[in-house]
Design a protein around this motif. Sequence first.
Motif, short mmCIF file in Angstrom:
data_model
loop_
_atom_site.label_atom_id
_atom_site.label_comp_id
_atom_site.label_asym_id
_atom_site.label_seq_id
_atom_site.Cartn_x
_atom_site.Cartn_y
_atom_site.Cartn_z
N VAL A 97 0.84 -1.08 0.00
CA VAL A 97 -0.08 0.08 0.15
C VAL A 97 0.74 1.22 -0.21
O VAL A 97 1.76 1.35 0.54
N GLY A 98 0.37 2.34 -0.74
CA GLY A 98 1.03 3.62 -0.63
C GLY A 98 0.50 4.74 0.17
O GLY A 98 -0.68 4.56 0.76
N SER A 99 1.29 5.70 0.18
CA SER A 99 0.90 6.66 1.09
C SER A 99 1.15 8.01 0.29
O SER A 99 2.29 8.55 0.27
N PRO A 100 0.00 8.95 -0.37
CA PRO A 100 0.49 10.01 -0.99
C PRO A 100 0.80 11.16 -0.02
O PRO A 100 1.47 12.21 -0.54
N ALA A 101 0.57 10.90 1.34
CA ALA A 101 1.06 11.96 2.11
C ALA A 101 2.50 12.06 2.24
O ALA A 101 3.16 13.11 2.29
N THR A 102 3.13 10.85 2.36
CA THR A 102 4.61 10.76 2.20
C THR A 102 5.31 10.46 0.96
O THR A 102 6.50 10.33 0.77
N SER A 103 4.16 9.94 -0.10
CA SER A 103 4.97 9.57 -1.18
C SER A 103 5.87 8.43 -1.14
O SER A 103 6.96 8.39 -1.68
N GLN A 104 5.31 7.31 -0.23
CA GLN A 104 6.10 6.33 -0.09
C GLN A 104 5.19 5.06 -0.26
O GLN A 104 4.02 5.01 -0.44
N PHE A 105 5.71 3.74 -0.73
CA PHE A 105 5.02 2.59 -0.79
C PHE A 105 5.52 1.83 0.21
O PHE A 105 6.76 1.52 0.38
N PHE A 106 4.62 0.81 0.72
CA PHE A 106 4.89 0.03 1.99
C PHE A 106 4.66 -1.45 1.88
O PHE A 106 3.64 -1.63 0.87
N ALA A 107 5.22 -2.42 2.40
CA ALA A 107 4.80 -3.43 2.66
C ALA A 107 4.88 -3.78 4.21
O ALA A 107 5.35 -3.66 4.86
#
Lengths: 477, 477
Positions: free
Chosen positions: A368-378
């Motif tokens: 899933v990603g987060s547009p607040a931090t512009s990071q993508f996570f596992a």
Amino acid sequence: MRAARGVTKGITVLAMAGLLLAACGTTGAGKPAAGDFPTQWLMYAGNPEHNAAFDVPATATKLLKGVQWKFAEANALPLAGPAADQDVLGLRAAPVKTTQFLGNSVGVTAVGGVIYAESDSNYVYAIDAITGKLIWKTPTNNAVMGNPIVAQGVVVVGAGDVGFSFAQVMKYAKHQPVLRGLGFAGIYGMDAKTGKVLWHVATVGEAMPSLAYKAGTVYEGTGDGHVYAWNIKTGAPRWKTRLGGFSSMSSGNLYKNQLLWGFTNPNFVYSIDVATGKVLWKQTVVGVANTGMGDNSPAVDSTKGIVIQDSIVDPKLVNGKPTVDSEVFAMDANAGGKILWQTRLGRGPNPPAYKAGVAMVHGGVIYVGSPATSQFFALDETTGKVLWKFEIPDHGPAGAGRGAGTFAHGTLWISQGPNVFALDPKSGTVLGHVRPGGRFGIVNPVIVGGTMYLGNSWGWIQALPLSSIYKGWQTRA
Amino acid sequence: MRAARGVTKGITVLAMAGLLLAACGTTGAGKPAAGDFPTQWLMYAGNPEHNAAFDVPATATKLLKGVQWKFAEANALPLAGPAADQDVLGLRAAPVKTTQFLGNSVGVTAVGGVIYAESDSNYVYAIDAITGKLIWKTPTNNAVMGNPIVAQGVVVVGAGDVGFSFAQVMKYAKHQPVLRGLGFAGIYGMDAKTGKVLWHVATVGEAMPSLAYKAGTVYEGTGDGHVYAWNIKTGAPRWKTRLGGFSSMSSGNLYKNQLLWGFTNPNFVYSIDVATGKVLWKQTVVGVANTGMGDNSPAVDSTKGIVIQDSIVDPKLVNGKPTVDSEVFAMDANAGGKILWQTRLGRGPNPPAYKAGVAMVHGGVIYVGSPATSQFFALDETTGKVLWKFEIPDHGPAGAGRGAGTFAHGTLWISQGPNVFALDPKSGTVLGHVRPGGRFGIVNPVIVGGTMYLGNSWGWIQALPLSSIYKGWQTRA
């Protein structure tokens, strides 16, 4: 490359495809078609897990090698150029407006050798998946912003927009219920082969979310606070349930007899009985902001009955600038939506428009990603622990991290900002990347064999060979 | 029937037309063309008085007799059928949505033998005024909802919509300034002969109002609280002035060096110096509600410097139902906008969407409707005293009374609800009426000789002989 073939051969190929599915370890609720393609598309991103990966048999040599084309929709912008009106709107607002009002907001649908796509410029397109040629296009009376649902030979789309009238603006200020959707709204059932409109049902609020399908019925959450059920063949109503508030881009999902849908104002994920429309349970977390629950589509791990949702939470000014955090949380659909864990992804600038990332579940991991931090996570699906994070480059002030990733051939594929990446799903390390032009809104890559299908905000549908992104993909399966 | 003819002949005919103008007693800032048509269209409804009546010479026999045709725009609804989605939206909301998102919101423009019209379905049309045949149509990137301005061979239109994003909804609730306009917005300059886009300027907020033109410059009030001035030939900026709030359908008007424009939030009519953009004066009345000042177009009596505006005021619940009053007021443009008189038109149910009537001034009388009461009024221009009122029939729950009337040939012509009426301007008595199909939003009849041109919410442009409405018109001049 279309679905219809001889039954005997179809069964043989289906069995082959089954073996390949097992071999590749990918998951796809859309079953391989007679030969080489899903035969139906039942919810956003093609299956409850939001993993739009579909294997093909070894005989589908073109799709395995990877086809390459690009198709310009009406109003398409030059792929190498800026967002619409960027000179005046700037880098934060222009990509958002282009995503909402010009091109493709989300990814495409792949069924029976055809790519179906919805455009904000009021058209549904059917494109030959191998050649990239137009099969049909059918106009709608407002933007269509979801994944076309395809079942029983019918393509179903919802039309509507993100706007509010001034009457609704004043109501919200008085803490009264509001209706989302400015222009015309409603559902179209179209013939999958010809695009002919078979039925149309108007709705009072927008019908932006992708619909969901089960057993002859399509479901939609709307801007006037309802979930509706209609007969997919005729549009005849089956039931409707009033929940209040509105759903914007939270597309429905399914688990057993449960229809899962996010709504805003109030912010809840609802579980609704598919047969009766009765609310079975609802769930939320503390601090949900803006249109958090109603804008984002819950993912479902079908094997475990785990529902994953995420939303922006806890808005506050930091150094005078608006910021938000993002929270991912897991619910047990078999235990009344009981929350299993909650994980914060970190604080960042309040992103414009769609503020969350669509989660995808595969092999016990949530991507899933987060547009607040512009990071993508596992994240570990059992504990919610962050396994790795990837810094999305080139995101600009509009942020990136909205679209779901796709797990195929042992590789994680994401389309974020102007880039498509192949990532190592164990570490988030970049294996390959291309910049195919334009920019991706809430787009998940759709992978059929060795071909990736993408829609973008600039109004293009593209087919890319996976090899053009990452040459080593065939060695990882 | 086009403008270009020999200069000598042009002058001769112009002189003839001048005599006719005097004879008929009508007023038209748009001068008769070389022969038989206005040569330019400088503001909403064709002149500061909003009296879209244009005389033709005796040689223009077709226009004098009255031509008849109807032209279906893209997405046009059957003329005999209901508003779009009326089954679901109902009789109050469906006509409004059809007016805002499908057909023509306001009346047409008549220049050089061509009818120009703006459609909510994102097209500008040029139609041969005699034959009703399409000359060109040019797409825009959002609804166009005004009168095309035509000068120096350029057609200028503003694109934009009535919507608000959720971010703006939340701002309004916090008493912060808001921006109106959801999708793309901006101004197009098009070649009057071919429809080719000569220039396009994007704006941040909607550009719904009709523009105004003076001395090579076009002016627009926008949804982001500005008035802009651009070169009509190139779109090059001349000045911009930030007023705050937004203008929606309040089209600009002109008196000497004053540009007059209505804005909402705060609600004011502003007078702005055309050369510099400096605010000269602003004026309002007590109790203005909703988008009162920013939605309605001020009328100007050019001979006296009197500016007429009206707005809904004083909203309150009566027997649990929302009601409003309407107030018409006169300002002296030569005395800093000093209010000369104020007249209340009476209380009625709060009408949907556009809530006021566009005033027209002719011969010392103000003609104006009120959608709250669905009545049409004549007021003494000097005192504001109501001279008569006419009960508009067939208005339904959407109300009627929005579009300006037109005074031509000693008769008052209005298009309200589904009807066109010829009224006795001295008494409001009905002289004749037709029901040409569809329904009129904020439409003023445009009368050229013996022909009436209309656009409607259903997406049709129509030419009607005046004789088909009222046979006796020729005897009244």
